[in-house]
Design a protein around this motif. Structure first.
Motif, PDB file in Angstrom:
ATOM      1  N   PHE A 164       0.830  -1.203   0.000  1.00 15.78           N
ATOM      2  CA  PHE A 164       0.000   0.000   0.000  1.00 15.78           C
ATOM      3  C   PHE A 164       0.865   1.254   0.000  1.00 15.78           C
ATOM      4  O   PHE A 164       1.760   1.402   0.822  1.00 15.78           O
ATOM      5  N   CYS A 165       0.618   2.142  -0.916  1.00 17.09           N
ATOM      6  CA  CYS A 165       1.301   3.428  -0.971  1.00 17.09           C
ATOM      7  C   CYS A 165       0.600   4.313  -1.987  1.00 17.09           C
ATOM      8  O   CYS A 165       0.572   4.002  -3.172  1.00 17.09           O
ATOM      9  N   HIS A 166       0.019   5.396  -1.484  1.00 17.97           N
ATOM     10  CA  HIS A 166      -0.681   6.338  -2.335  1.00 17.97           C
ATOM     11  C   HIS A 166      -0.189   7.738  -2.005  1.00 17.97           C
ATOM     12  O   HIS A 166       0.132   8.035  -0.861  1.00 17.97           O
ATOM     13  N   GLU A 167      -0.112   8.567  -3.007  1.00 17.75           N
ATOM     14  CA  GLU A 167       0.376   9.938  -2.831  1.00 17.75           C
ATOM     15  C   GLU A 167      -0.693  10.915  -3.315  1.00 17.75           C
ATOM     16  O   GLU A 167      -1.121  10.843  -4.454  1.00 17.75           O
ATOM     17  N   LEU A 168      -1.120  11.798  -2.436  1.00 20.39           N
ATOM     18  CA  LEU A 168      -2.041  12.864  -2.812  1.00 20.39           C
ATOM     19  C   LEU A 168      -1.199  14.069  -3.170  1.00 20.39           C
ATOM     20  O   LEU A 168      -0.606  14.706  -2.310  1.00 20.39           O
ATOM     21  N   VAL A 169      -1.119  14.372  -4.449  1.00 20.96           N
ATOM     22  CA  VAL A 169      -0.324  15.495  -4.925  1.00 20.96           C
ATOM     23  C   VAL A 169      -1.186  16.744  -4.831  1.00 20.96           C
ATOM     24  O   VAL A 169      -2.198  16.876  -5.521  1.00 20.96           O
ATOM     25  N   ILE A 170      -0.768  17.645  -3.949  1.00 19.86           N
ATOM     26  CA  ILE A 170      -1.505  18.889  -3.733  1.00 19.86           C
ATOM     27  C   ILE A 170      -1.007  19.967  -4.689  1.00 19.86           C
ATOM     28  O   ILE A 170      -1.773  20.744  -5.237  1.00 19.86           O
ATOM     29  N   SER A 171       0.304  20.009  -4.881  1.00 15.26           N
ATOM     30  CA  SER A 171       0.930  20.926  -5.833  1.00 15.26           C
ATOM     31  C   SER A 171       2.253  20.291  -6.234  1.00 15.26           C
ATOM     32  O   SER A 171       2.613  19.232  -5.739  1.00 15.26           O
ATOM     33  N   GLU A 172       2.994  20.928  -7.111  1.00 14.89           N
ATOM     34  CA  GLU A 172       4.279  20.345  -7.498  1.00 14.89           C
ATOM     35  C   GLU A 172       5.305  20.406  -6.370  1.00 14.89           C
ATOM     36  O   GLU A 172       6.352  19.778  -6.435  1.00 14.89           O
ATOM     37  N   PHE A 173       4.979  21.144  -5.297  1.00 11.84           N
ATOM     38  CA  PHE A 173       5.894  21.286  -4.167  1.00 11.84           C
ATOM     39  C   PHE A 173       5.403  20.604  -2.900  1.00 11.84           C
ATOM     40  O   PHE A 173       6.080  20.642  -1.879  1.00 11.84           O
TER      41      PHE A 173
END
Length: 94
Positions: free
Chosen positions: A22-31
């Motif tokens: 399990f590994c998920h990334e919520l990308v909020i912005s490029e930073f």
């Protein structure tokens, strides 16, 4: 980075071809992004590389949803790679 509508993007770094890692990334912005779990691959998937396949410099926090090895089994590699961000979980998870 957005989905074209100004929203966040969810990247799946695990559990894409099996039920472990399990590994998920919520990308909020490029930073900035939030990492949700960083689990170990088991069975056939355990042959996958344990290399960190994401940019830990943009990780704002790690959220742990369960304390099973396939949810948290690779967290130590993040710490070894100098991840020094907040790690969140519920009291029941600790």
């Amino acid at each position: 980075m957005s989905n074209g509508n100004g929203g966040i993007i969810i990247k799946h770094h695990g559990v894409t071809q099996a039920v472990t890692g399990f590994c998920h990334e919520l990308v909020i912005s490029e930073f900035s992004s939030l990492l949700i779990d960083y689990g170990l691959f088991l069975g056939e998937e355990s042959r996958r590389s344990l290399n960190i396949e994401l940019d830990i410099l943009v990780i704002s926090a790690l959220i742990i949803t369960h304390c099973y090895i396939y949810y948290v089994g690779r967290v130590s590699s993040l710490l070894a790679a100098s991840l020094s961000k907040l790690i969140n979980c519920t009291p029941a998870t600790t």
